[in-house]
Design a protein around this motif. Structure first.
Motif, PDB file in Angstrom:
ATOM      1  N   ASP A 157       0.831  -1.195   0.000  1.00 31.35           N
ATOM      2  CA  ASP A 157       0.000   0.000   0.000  1.00 31.35           C
ATOM      3  C   ASP A 157       0.871   1.254   0.000  1.00 31.35           C
ATOM      4  OD1 ASP A 157      -2.395  -1.271  -0.161  1.00 31.35           O
ATOM      5  OD2 ASP A 157      -2.929  -1.069   1.956  1.00 31.35           O
ATOM      6  N   ALA A 158       0.375   2.283  -0.658  1.00 34.47           N
ATOM      7  CA  ALA A 158       1.151   3.515  -0.857  1.00 34.47           C
ATOM      8  C   ALA A 158       0.860   4.515   0.258  1.00 34.47           C
ATOM      9  CB  ALA A 158       0.830   4.119  -2.221  1.00 34.47           C
ATOM     10  N   THR A 159       1.199   4.146   1.500  1.00 27.57           N
ATOM     11  CA  THR A 159       0.919   5.011   2.639  1.00 27.57           C
ATOM     12  C   THR A 159       2.003   6.066   2.853  1.00 27.57           C
ATOM     13  OG1 THR A 159       1.961   3.355   4.070  1.00 27.57           O
ATOM     14  CG2 THR A 159      -0.438   3.262   3.835  1.00 27.57           C
ATOM     15  N   ALA A 160       3.125   5.953   2.155  1.00 27.29           N
ATOM     16  CA  ALA A 160       4.211   6.948   2.233  1.00 27.29           C
ATOM     17  C   ALA A 160       4.870   7.019   0.869  1.00 27.29           C
ATOM     18  CB  ALA A 160       5.219   6.577   3.308  1.00 27.29           C
ATOM     19  N   ARG A 161       5.682   8.039   0.651  1.00 24.84           N
ATOM     20  CA  ARG A 161       6.296   8.183  -0.668  1.00 24.84           C
ATOM     21  C   ARG A 161       7.554   7.352  -0.826  1.00 24.84           C
ATOM     22  NH1 ARG A 161      10.157  12.522  -0.651  1.00 24.84           N
ATOM     23  NH2 ARG A 161      10.195  13.668   1.326  1.00 24.84           N
ATOM     24  N   SER A 162       7.852   6.527   0.152  1.00 23.70           N
ATOM     25  CA  SER A 162       8.971   5.608   0.066  1.00 23.70           C
ATOM     26  C   SER A 162       8.636   4.345   0.830  1.00 23.70           C
ATOM     27  CB  SER A 162      10.243   6.243   0.652  1.00 23.70           C
ATOM     28  OG  SER A 162      11.300   5.300   0.726  1.00 23.70           O
ATOM     29  N   LEU A 163       9.171   3.227   0.359  1.00 26.08           N
ATOM     30  CA  LEU A 163       9.175   2.012   1.160  1.00 26.08           C
ATOM     31  C   LEU A 163      10.281   2.138   2.204  1.00 26.08           C
ATOM     32  CD1 LEU A 163       8.842  -0.520  -1.799  1.00 26.08           C
ATOM     33  CD2 LEU A 163       7.026   0.216  -0.250  1.00 26.08           C
ATOM     34  N   HIS A 164      10.286   1.231   3.187  1.00 27.41           N
ATOM     35  CA  HIS A 164      11.329   1.279   4.204  1.00 27.41           C
ATOM     36  C   HIS A 164      11.941  -0.112   4.383  1.00 27.41           C
ATOM     37  CE1 HIS A 164       8.484  -0.593   7.007  1.00 27.41           C
ATOM     38  NE2 HIS A 164       7.615   0.351   6.679  1.00 27.41           N
ATOM     39  N   ALA A 165      12.940  -0.202   5.232  1.00 28.45           N
ATOM     40  CA  ALA A 165      13.689  -1.450   5.371  1.00 28.45           C
ATOM     41  C   ALA A 165      12.801  -2.602   5.806  1.00 28.45           C
ATOM     42  CB  ALA A 165      14.848  -1.264   6.354  1.00 28.45           C
ATOM     43  N   GLY A 166      11.715  -2.322   6.536  1.00 28.93           N
ATOM     44  CA  GLY A 166      10.803  -3.380   6.917  1.00 28.93           C
ATOM     45  C   GLY A 166      10.131  -4.039   5.718  1.00 28.93           C
ATOM     46  N   ASN A 167       9.894  -3.275   4.651  1.00 33.53           N
ATOM     47  CA  ASN A 167       9.316  -3.834   3.425  1.00 33.53           C
ATOM     48  C   ASN A 167      10.275  -4.769   2.703  1.00 33.53           C
ATOM     49  OD1 ASN A 167       8.074  -0.582   3.125  1.00 33.53           O
ATOM     50  ND2 ASN A 167       6.714  -2.340   3.387  1.00 33.53           N
ATOM     51  N   LEU A 168      11.558  -4.665   3.027  1.00 39.21           N
ATOM     52  CA  LEU A 168      12.557  -5.467   2.318  1.00 39.21           C
ATOM     53  C   LEU A 168      12.403  -6.954   2.569  1.00 39.21           C
ATOM     54  CD1 LEU A 168      15.868  -3.408   2.665  1.00 39.21           C
ATOM     55  CD2 LEU A 168      14.397  -3.665   0.665  1.00 39.21           C
ATOM     56  N   VAL A 169      11.780  -7.333   3.683  1.00 40.29           N
ATOM     57  CA  VAL A 169      11.611  -8.754   3.965  1.00 40.29           C
ATOM     58  C   VAL A 169      10.873  -9.414   2.808  1.00 40.29           C
ATOM     59  CG1 VAL A 169      10.738 -10.459   5.591  1.00 40.29           C
ATOM     60  CG2 VAL A 169      11.579  -8.263   6.440  1.00 40.29           C
ATOM     61  N   SER A 170       9.712  -8.856   2.446  1.00 38.74           N
ATOM     62  CA  SER A 170       8.938  -9.446   1.351  1.00 38.74           C
ATOM     63  C   SER A 170       9.574  -9.176  -0.003  1.00 38.74           C
ATOM     64  CB  SER A 170       7.503  -8.915   1.381  1.00 38.74           C
ATOM     65  OG  SER A 170       7.482  -7.505   1.232  1.00 38.74           O
ATOM     66  N   ILE A 171      10.188  -8.017  -0.183  1.00 39.60           N
ATOM     67  CA  ILE A 171      10.820  -7.708  -1.467  1.00 39.60           C
ATOM     68  C   ILE A 171      11.971  -8.668  -1.746  1.00 39.60           C
ATOM     69  CG2 ILE A 171      12.086  -5.976  -2.784  1.00 39.60           C
ATOM     70  CD1 ILE A 171      10.507  -3.829  -1.303  1.00 39.60           C
ATOM     71  N   MET A 172      12.803  -8.912  -0.744  1.00 36.34           N
ATOM     72  CA  MET A 172      13.906  -9.852  -0.919  1.00 36.34           C
ATOM     73  C   MET A 172      13.376 -11.259  -1.202  1.00 36.34           C
ATOM     74  SD  MET A 172      16.880  -8.316  -0.731  1.00 36.34           S
ATOM     75  CE  MET A 172      18.023  -9.649  -0.354  1.00 36.34           C
ATOM     76  N   MET A 173      12.264 -11.610  -0.581  1.00 39.72           N
ATOM     77  CA  MET A 173      11.694 -12.935  -0.793  1.00 39.72           C
ATOM     78  C   MET A 173      11.208 -13.105  -2.235  1.00 39.72           C
ATOM     79  SD  MET A 173       8.667 -14.902   1.294  1.00 39.72           S
ATOM     80  CE  MET A 173       7.537 -13.518   1.146  1.00 39.72           C
ATOM     81  N   ILE A 174      10.448 -12.130  -2.738  1.00 42.88           N
ATOM     82  CA  ILE A 174       9.940 -12.306  -4.102  1.00 42.88           C
ATOM     83  C   ILE A 174      11.053 -12.127  -5.139  1.00 42.88           C
ATOM     84  CG2 ILE A 174       7.612 -11.660  -3.408  1.00 42.88           C
ATOM     85  CD1 ILE A 174       7.973  -8.970  -4.743  1.00 42.88           C
ATOM     86  N   SER A 175      12.070 -11.336  -4.824  1.00 37.46           N
ATOM     87  CA  SER A 175      13.227 -11.243  -5.713  1.00 37.46           C
ATOM     88  C   SER A 175      13.957 -12.577  -5.774  1.00 37.46           C
ATOM     89  CB  SER A 175      14.184 -10.140  -5.232  1.00 37.46           C
ATOM     90  OG  SER A 175      15.347 -10.100  -6.040  1.00 37.46           O
ATOM     91  N   SER A 176      14.074 -13.237  -4.624  1.00 30.25           N
ATOM     92  CA  SER A 176      14.711 -14.562  -4.596  1.00 30.25           C
ATOM     93  C   SER A 176      13.936 -15.543  -5.469  1.00 30.25           C
ATOM     94  CB  SER A 176      14.789 -15.079  -3.160  1.00 30.25           C
ATOM     95  OG  SER A 176      15.618 -14.262  -2.357  1.00 30.25           O
ATOM     96  N   LEU A 177      12.612 -15.505  -5.375  1.00 31.51           N
ATOM     97  CA  LEU A 177      11.805 -16.422  -6.172  1.00 31.51           C
ATOM     98  C   LEU A 177      11.937 -16.131  -7.663  1.00 31.51           C
ATOM     99  CD1 LEU A 177       8.609 -16.676  -3.938  1.00 31.51           C
ATOM    100  CD2 LEU A 177      10.346 -18.435  -4.332  1.00 31.51           C
TER     101      LEU A 177
END
Length: 432
Positions: A54-74
Motif C-alpha cells: 500500500d502507498a501510505t508513504a512516498r517511500s518504502l522502508h527497510a521493513g518492506n525489504l523482507v517481502s521484497i527480498m523474498m519475491i526477488s529470490s523467487l
C-alpha cells in the motif's frame, strides 16, 4: 568494496533446491497454506506470485525489504513476481496491526507516493527479464486499475456472498479493534478487497501464490478461499515472520525513525550506518534475509564473535546499501565510515554516528569555514579559526589549519570532525 560472487538464489537453483527449502533456510517462512502442494507447483513449472504494497508513504522502508527480498529470490529461481501497488486499497486502509483507523489519504497523495515507490522496486526486481538470466520479467501493477471501477451491487452479489461476517468478526484483527477503539465499515471491507485482488490476479495472470507479512495471514487465506469458492481454483499463501531486532525493535525502525529506501528521505550514509550497527546476535540472520550472499560465505563470516564480526557487519552494510542505492553509493558510504572511525582522534559509538549526513550547496566563493558553519559545527568564522588553530578541526581524518581554502578544492564527500565527539558527513553539491 565490490562483489562478484554468485547470488545465493542462483546457486540454490543450480543445485536443484526447492524454493521452499531456500526460503525456509534464509528465514522467510512462518506459515504456508499447503506446503506439499506449493512445493509441487514450484517443481512443475513457472509460478506467478504476488505481494501487495500500500502507498501510505512516498517511500518504502527497510521493513518492506523482507517481502521484497523474498519475491526477488523467487524470481531468481525462475518464477514470476508481481509487485502490486495498492493505489486502490490504500484509499481504505488495512486495519491489521493498527490500534486505530489509518489516516485517509487523498487520491493525489496516493499517486505521489506511488511515483516514488515504483522506482524503488527496480533495484530488486527484474522487469525486463534479463538481469537474473532467462527468467520471466516481473510485473508492477496498480490495483486501482480494477478496484476503482467496481460497481457496488454486482460486487456484493458476486464476491461479497462468499464471505461470512461471523468468520471475519472472529479474526483477531477485527476482534481486537471491536473491543477497543472500534472498527469502521470502510476498514471492515479491506479483507474483501484484498481477497478480490488475489482473485483478479488469478484470473488475469494465473497467479497462484500470495506472500506477505504474518499479520496478513487472515487476509491471504481469505483470498485463497475466495479463489476456491468463486472459481474452484487452487491457490496458496505464504507469510514471513514478524522481524524484530534482538533488542525488540520492529525491523525497518531505528532510534531516529524509519529506514526509508529513498535517498532523499534517508541518505545512503545513514542507511549504511543502520546496517553496520547491527547487533552481534542479528548479523547472521540479517545477512541471510537482506543480502544475496551465499550461505557458505555467511557461515565463514559469522563463525567468529565480538570484534571479529566487524567484517560480517561491513559485508552486510555494503551489500544492503548496494542493493538499495547502487554500488557507488555503498562504496562512498563505506569510505566515509572508514574515515570517520579510523581517525587517530578516537572513535564514536553507534548512537553518535546516527543521522550525521547532510547535503550542502557550495559555490566558487564558498570556503571551508563556510562549510563548517553550514554543517552546524560552528557559529562563526572566528570560532572555526579558533578550532583550527587549536588542532580541533579535521577533514577526512586530517587536521587542517587553513579554513579559508575554497570549497571548490575539496572532495565531494567530506567527514568533518570538531574535537572528539562532533561529526558531520557532508556531501558538497556544486552549483552550476
Amino acid at each position: 568494496m565490490t562483489t562478484t560472487m554468485e547470488r545465493a538464489p542462483e546457486l540454490a537453483r543450480k543445485a536443484g533446491v526447492n524454493p521452499i527449502d531456500y526460503l525456509r533456510k534464509r528465514g522467510f517462512v512462518q506459515d504456508v497454506t499447503d506446503e506439499a502442494g506449493l512445493r509441487e507447483a514450484f517443481e512443475s513449472g513457472i509460478v506467478t506470485l504476488y505481494n501487495g504494497y500500500d502507498a501510505t508513504a512516498r517511500s518504502l522502508h527497510a521493513g518492506n525489504l523482507v517481502s521484497i527480498m523474498m519475491i526477488s529470490s523467487l524470481q531468481q529461481f525462475g518464477h514470476r513476481p508481481i509487485a502490486l501497488a495498492g493505489g486502490g486499497t490504500t484509499m481504505i486502509g488495512d486495519p491489521s496491526g493498527k490500534d486505530e483507523m489509518r489516516q485517509m489519504l487523498t487520491i493525489e497523495a496516493i499517486e505521489a507516493n506511488l511515483v516514488g515507490i515504483r522506482a524503488q522496486f527496480d533495484r530488486y526486481l527484474d522487469f525486463e527479464g534479463a538481469r537474473f538470466g532467462d527468467n520471466p520479467p516481473a510485473l508492477l501493477i496498480n490495483n486501482a486499475d480494477w478496484l476503482l471501477k467496481l460497481q457496488l451491487i454486482p460486487f456484493l452479489r458476486d464476491i461479497g456472498r462468499h464471505f461470512s461476517v461471523n468468520e471475519m468478526l472472529a479474526a483477531e484483527t477485527y476482534r481486537q479493534r471491536l473491543e477497543t477503539t472500534g472498527l469502521s465499515f470502510i476498514e471492515f471491507n479491506y479483507r474483501v478487497l484484498q481477497s478480490y485482488d488475489y482473485l483478479h490476479l488469478f484470473r488475469e495472470h494465473g497467479c497462484i501464490l500470495q506472500t506477505g507479512g504474518s499479520d496478513q495471514w487472515g487476509n491471504i487465506t481469505a483470498g485463497v478461499d475466495l479463489i476456491r469458492r468463486a472459481d474452484g481454483g487452487k491457490a496458496y499463501g505464504l507469510v514471513v515472520p514478524l522481524i524484530t531486532t534482538s533488542d525488540g525493535r520492529k525491523m525497518g525502525k531505528s532510534v531516529s525513525g524509519a529506514m526509508w529506501l529513498d535517498a532523499n528521505m534517508l541518505s545512503p550514509f545513514d542507511y549504511y550506518q543502520f546496517w553496520i550497527n547491527t547487533t552481534d546476535d542479528d548479523v547472521a540472520r540479517f545477512l541471510r534475509m537482506f543480502t544475496f550472499v551465499p550461505d557458505d560465505r555467511i557461515d565463514d563470516l559469522t563463525a567468529v564473535s565480538g570484534e571479529a564480526l566487524r567484517e560480517a557487519k561491513a559485508v552486510l552494510a555494503w551489500e544492503a546499501t548496494a542493493l538499495t542505492h547502487g554500488a557507488a553509493a555503498a562504496d562512498s558510504a563505506a569510505e566515509q565510515t572508514r574515515m570517520l572511525f579510523s581517525s587517530d582522534e578516537g572513535t564514536i559509538s553507534a548512537e553518535e554516528a546516527a543521522s550525521i549526513a547532510v547535503d550542502l550547496p557550495v559555490s566558487e566563493t564558498t570556503t571551508l569555514a563556510d562549510v563548517v558553519i553550514a554543517a552546524g559545527l560552528a557559529t562563526s568564522r572566528n570560532e572555526v579559526r579558533r578550532l583550527a588553530t587549536q588542532g580541533g578541526l579535521s577533514v577526512n581524518g586530517e587536521r587542517v589549519e587553513n579554513v579559508d581554502m575554497p570549497a571548490s578544492g575539496l572532495d565531494d564527500v567530506l567527514v568533518l570532525r570538531v574535537g572528539k565527539k562532533r561529526f558531520r558527513s557532508v556531501h558538497l553539491v556544486r552549483e552550476e
